[in-house]
Design a protein around this motif. Structure first.
Motif, PDB file in Angstrom:
ATOM      1  N   PHE A   1       0.851  -1.188   0.000  1.00  0.00           N
ATOM      2  CA  PHE A   1       0.000   0.000   0.000  1.00  0.00           C
ATOM      3  C   PHE A   1       0.890   1.243   0.000  1.00  0.00           C
ATOM      4  CE2 PHE A   1      -1.984  -3.412   2.351  1.00  0.00           C
ATOM      5  CZ  PHE A   1      -3.243  -3.513   1.793  1.00  0.00           C
ATOM      6  N   GLY A   2       0.344   2.365  -0.451  1.00  0.00           N
ATOM      7  CA  GLY A   2       1.089   3.613  -0.473  1.00  0.00           C
ATOM      8  C   GLY A   2       0.560   4.593   0.560  1.00  0.00           C
ATOM      9  N   PHE A   3       1.446   5.162   1.365  1.00  0.00           N
ATOM     10  CA  PHE A   3       1.013   6.133   2.372  1.00  0.00           C
ATOM     11  C   PHE A   3       0.370   7.370   1.744  1.00  0.00           C
ATOM     12  CE2 PHE A   3       3.645   3.811   5.466  1.00  0.00           C
ATOM     13  CZ  PHE A   3       2.779   3.818   6.544  1.00  0.00           C
ATOM     14  N   PRO A   4       0.816   7.866   0.594  1.00  0.00           N
ATOM     15  CA  PRO A   4       0.102   8.992  -0.016  1.00  0.00           C
ATOM     16  C   PRO A   4      -1.361   8.669  -0.302  1.00  0.00           C
ATOM     17  CG  PRO A   4       2.266   8.772  -1.007  1.00  0.00           C
ATOM     18  CD  PRO A   4       2.068   7.572  -0.152  1.00  0.00           C
ATOM     19  N   ASP A   5      -1.651   7.451  -0.725  1.00  0.00           N
ATOM     20  CA  ASP A   5      -3.029   7.054  -0.978  1.00  0.00           C
ATOM     21  C   ASP A   5      -3.820   6.975   0.320  1.00  0.00           C
ATOM     22  OD1 ASP A   5      -2.539   6.822  -3.719  1.00  0.00           O
ATOM     23  OD2 ASP A   5      -1.783   4.790  -3.474  1.00  0.00           O
ATOM     24  N   ILE A   6      -3.176   6.461   1.355  1.00  0.00           N
ATOM     25  CA  ILE A   6      -3.840   6.380   2.662  1.00  0.00           C
ATOM     26  C   ILE A   6      -4.219   7.771   3.147  1.00  0.00           C
ATOM     27  CG2 ILE A   6      -3.456   5.812   5.092  1.00  0.00           C
ATOM     28  CD1 ILE A   6      -1.704   3.468   4.121  1.00  0.00           C
TER      29      ILE A   6
ATOM     30  N   ARG B   1      -7.992  12.412   4.254  1.00  0.00           N
ATOM     31  CA  ARG B   1      -8.368  13.814   4.045  1.00  0.00           C
ATOM     32  C   ARG B   1      -9.718  13.913   3.348  1.00  0.00           C
ATOM     33  NH1 ARG B   1      -2.819  14.240   2.720  1.00  0.00           N
ATOM     34  NH2 ARG B   1      -3.334  14.017   0.509  1.00  0.00           N
ATOM     35  N   GLY B   2      -9.970  13.043   2.371  1.00  0.00           N
ATOM     36  CA  GLY B   2     -11.242  13.073   1.668  1.00  0.00           C
ATOM     37  C   GLY B   2     -12.409  12.746   2.558  1.00  0.00           C
ATOM     38  N   ALA B   3     -12.233  11.798   3.452  1.00  0.00           N
ATOM     39  CA  ALA B   3     -13.317  11.420   4.362  1.00  0.00           C
ATOM     40  C   ALA B   3     -13.661  12.556   5.315  1.00  0.00           C
ATOM     41  CB  ALA B   3     -12.912  10.175   5.149  1.00  0.00           C
ATOM     42  N   ARG B   4     -12.638  13.201   5.853  1.00  0.00           N
ATOM     43  CA  ARG B   4     -12.891  14.312   6.775  1.00  0.00           C
ATOM     44  C   ARG B   4     -13.551  15.480   6.056  1.00  0.00           C
ATOM     45  NH1 ARG B   4      -7.571  14.408  10.728  1.00  0.00           N
ATOM     46  NH2 ARG B   4      -8.529  13.192  12.384  1.00  0.00           N
ATOM     47  N   ARG B   5     -13.085  15.776   4.859  1.00  0.00           N
ATOM     48  CA  ARG B   5     -13.671  16.883   4.109  1.00  0.00           C
ATOM     49  C   ARG B   5     -15.138  16.604   3.802  1.00  0.00           C
ATOM     50  NH1 ARG B   5     -10.991  16.298  -0.177  1.00  0.00           N
ATOM     51  NH2 ARG B   5      -9.082  17.247   0.664  1.00  0.00           N
TER      52      ARG B   5
ATOM     53  N   VAL C   1     -17.220   6.928   8.119  1.00  0.00           N
ATOM     54  CA  VAL C   1     -17.481   7.161   6.720  1.00  0.00           C
ATOM     55  C   VAL C   1     -17.470   5.816   6.018  1.00  0.00           C
ATOM     56  CG1 VAL C   1     -16.695   8.322   4.644  1.00  0.00           C
ATOM     57  CG2 VAL C   1     -16.436   9.420   6.857  1.00  0.00           C
ATOM     58  N   SER C   2     -18.611   5.452   5.413  1.00  0.00           N
ATOM     59  CA  SER C   2     -18.751   4.155   4.775  1.00  0.00           C
ATOM     60  C   SER C   2     -18.935   4.329   3.287  1.00  0.00           C
ATOM     61  CB  SER C   2     -19.969   3.418   5.344  1.00  0.00           C
ATOM     62  OG  SER C   2     -19.847   3.266   6.737  1.00  0.00           O
TER      63      SER C   2
ATOM     64  N   MET D   1     -14.122   4.071   7.234  1.00  0.00           N
ATOM     65  CA  MET D   1     -13.150   4.717   8.096  1.00  0.00           C
ATOM     66  C   MET D   1     -13.877   5.775   8.882  1.00  0.00           C
ATOM     67  SD  MET D   1     -10.809   6.779   5.411  1.00  0.00           S
ATOM     68  CE  MET D   1     -11.486   7.650   4.030  1.00  0.00           C
ATOM     69  N   GLY D   2     -13.372   6.089  10.050  1.00  0.00           N
ATOM     70  CA  GLY D   2     -14.128   7.014  10.859  1.00  0.00           C
ATOM     71  C   GLY D   2     -13.302   7.624  11.961  1.00  0.00           C
ATOM     72  N   VAL D   3     -13.793   8.688  12.505  1.00  0.00           N
ATOM     73  CA  VAL D   3     -13.196   9.323  13.663  1.00  0.00           C
ATOM     74  C   VAL D   3     -13.922   8.765  14.868  1.00  0.00           C
ATOM     75  CG1 VAL D   3     -12.761  11.478  14.865  1.00  0.00           C
ATOM     76  CG2 VAL D   3     -12.676  11.415  12.377  1.00  0.00           C
ATOM     77  N   TRP D   4     -13.224   8.079  15.733  1.00  0.00           N
ATOM     78  CA  TRP D   4     -13.825   7.527  16.949  1.00  0.00           C
ATOM     79  C   TRP D   4     -13.360   8.385  18.108  1.00  0.00           C
ATOM     80  CZ3 TRP D   4     -13.435   1.466  17.139  1.00  0.00           C
ATOM     81  CH2 TRP D   4     -14.204   0.946  16.094  1.00  0.00           C
ATOM     82  N   GLU D   5     -14.296   8.868  18.884  1.00  0.00           N
ATOM     83  CA  GLU D   5     -13.886   9.701  20.007  1.00  0.00           C
ATOM     84  C   GLU D   5     -14.323   9.081  21.311  1.00  0.00           C
ATOM     85  OE1 GLU D   5     -16.085  13.091  18.678  1.00  0.00           O
ATOM     86  OE2 GLU D   5     -17.169  13.147  20.549  1.00  0.00           O
TER      87      GLU D   5
END
Length: 421
Positions: free
Chosen positions: A360-365, A370-374, A406-407, A416-420
């Motif tokens: 896997f590539g870290f730039p893709d990760i 960033r896209g999910a948060r935006r 984000v699904s 992926m998601g922000v878990w608080e």
């Protein structure tokens, strides 16, 4: 073709053969099964330090220190010890345990080096996941007596429960080094452990209220590791302490059976590789491989990033496949050169030996994160945003009022998601 779930990022490096023929240079044999391997010092060449690496091996009931040629330099016996999974902080003289204790093997769960303080963090499965701090130069010597012989009334059980207390439950960790000036912390220890309390196969329940005292250990925590402040050693050092823990609510733990693979740093961030095994036992169910990112405030110059787990935790799925074969469970990861992340995956349903290595590539990760948060902030009522109120315990800042997952809208895409907390 494989990569992050739902997109084609990465490459199948190869199906791994059962045996690779390689020449052995040196060998060391442990009489007991080994759990952890740590190599320290090989990257210090040219800095005025000894370029010869020190090798540390964590095993059942022992920890070894090896020098050049894998020569044994020191050995520490860590078990077996008399213990019971129902005994509460047995190292403290004020705590008595009425449950019978038996001789119990001590499985090394965590082996991490803090070179700045000259420490080797050694955590085992006995005494509810108790840790020792030994001298990195000579592990035969305790660097810090903990709990201290005097002042045990200042030590709380949460300072003693660090690693998972069962041989089959996972524990990973990483030493984080901060600036160490003013009120900022110096060394800290990130620890992630499989929950082993009431309701899991690991817990020897006796159906009493005292079972509930084991529910307080979080799945992920950042603990103080500054030996100059023993009163705070292994505590959740950021105030308030809730900012430094990630704990799943009891009623949601069955849906989030987390097994951790590795903690590692890359660039300005800290990552956790893990599996969610909640569906593994169901018909047709598979584990989910995940990569979580945390802003720990101890890597790189990102002063605007929060150090709070409640604000920065975000995860995404990893998927590795070859044709119609899906390798659904992550076994190991390594952050390699050229912004690459290598993942070793297995197919649990196929038995032992059916594995694949994916790249896997870290730039893709980072682009996916960033896209999910935006998207979360741009689409307040998007169907891709799910509130995790029922999953994560605690409070904190939010994305669109609440924390998110984000699904992907298409079948087969990951989350992926922000878990608080």
């Amino acid at each position: 073709m494989m990569g992050l779930v739902g997109i084609s990022l990465g490459f199948l490096v190869g199906i791994l053969p059962a045996v690779l023929a390689m020449k052995l240079e040196d060998t060391f044999r442990s009489t007991m099964p080994t759990n952890n391997l740590l190599v320290v010092g090989s990257s210090q060449q040219g800095q005025g330090l000894d370029p010869q690496p020190q090798v540390y091996v964590g095993a059942v009931n022992a920890v070894y220190q090896l020098g050049p040629g894998l020569r044994l330099e020191a050995r520490v016996k860590t078990g077996p010890v008399k213990d019971s999974a129902l005994c509460h902080a047995s190292q403290l003289p004020q705590n008595n345990c009425e449950h019978p204790r038996r001789w119990t093997d001590n499985y090394n769960k965590l082996l991490e080096a803090d070179r700045a303080q000259g420490l080797l963090v050694v955590c085992g499965s006995v005494h509810q996941g108790f840790c020792q701090l030994r001298a990195l130069a000579n592990i035969s010597r305790l660097a810090v007596q903990f709990p201290p012989a005097a002042g045990t009334d200042l030590v709380f059980p949460s300072m003693l429960y660090v690693a998972a207390n069962h041989p089959e439950a996972s524990t990973v960790g990483l030493v984080l080094r901060g600036p160490g000036t003013g009120s900022d912390p110096g060394s800290r220890l990130l620890v992630a452990t499989t929950y082993t309390g009431l309701g899991t196969r690991y817990f020897p329940t006796n159906n009493s209220r005292e079972d509930l005292r084991f529910e307080n250990t979080p799945e992920i925590a950042i603990r103080a590791l500054d030996t100059g402040r023993l009163s705070r050693l292994f505590t959740y050092d950021i105030n308030p302490s809730e900012d430094n823990v990630f704990k799943i609510k009891f009623e949601a733990k069955a849906r989030n059976r987390l097994s951790f693979v590795r903690a590692f740093g890359h660039g300005a961030y800290t990552y956790l590789a893990l599996n969610n095994d909640a569906n593994s036992g169901s018909k047709g169910g598979r584990p989910r491989s995940l990569l979580a990112r945390i802003c720990t405030g101890a890597r790189g110059p990102r002063g605007t990033e929060s150090r709070k787990l409640t604000e920065s935790y975000i995860q995404l799925g990893l998927q590795c496949s070859s044709g119609l074969r899906l390798y659904s469970r992550l076994v190991s990861v390594w952050a390699g050169p050229a912004q690459s992340l290598y993942g070793l995956f297995e197919r649990p349903e196929a038995g032992r030996g059916d594995t694949a290595l994916c790249l896997f590539g870290f730039p893709d990760i980072e682009q996916r994160i960033r896209g999910a948060r935006r998207k979360c902030f741009e689409e307040d009522h998007s169907q891709e945003v799910t509130v995790l109120d029922s999953v994560i315990q605690g409070s904190g800042p939010a994305c669109v009022r609440r924390n998110i997952t984000v699904s992907g809208a298409r079948q087969g895409e990951g989350r992926m998601g922000v878990w608080e907390v």
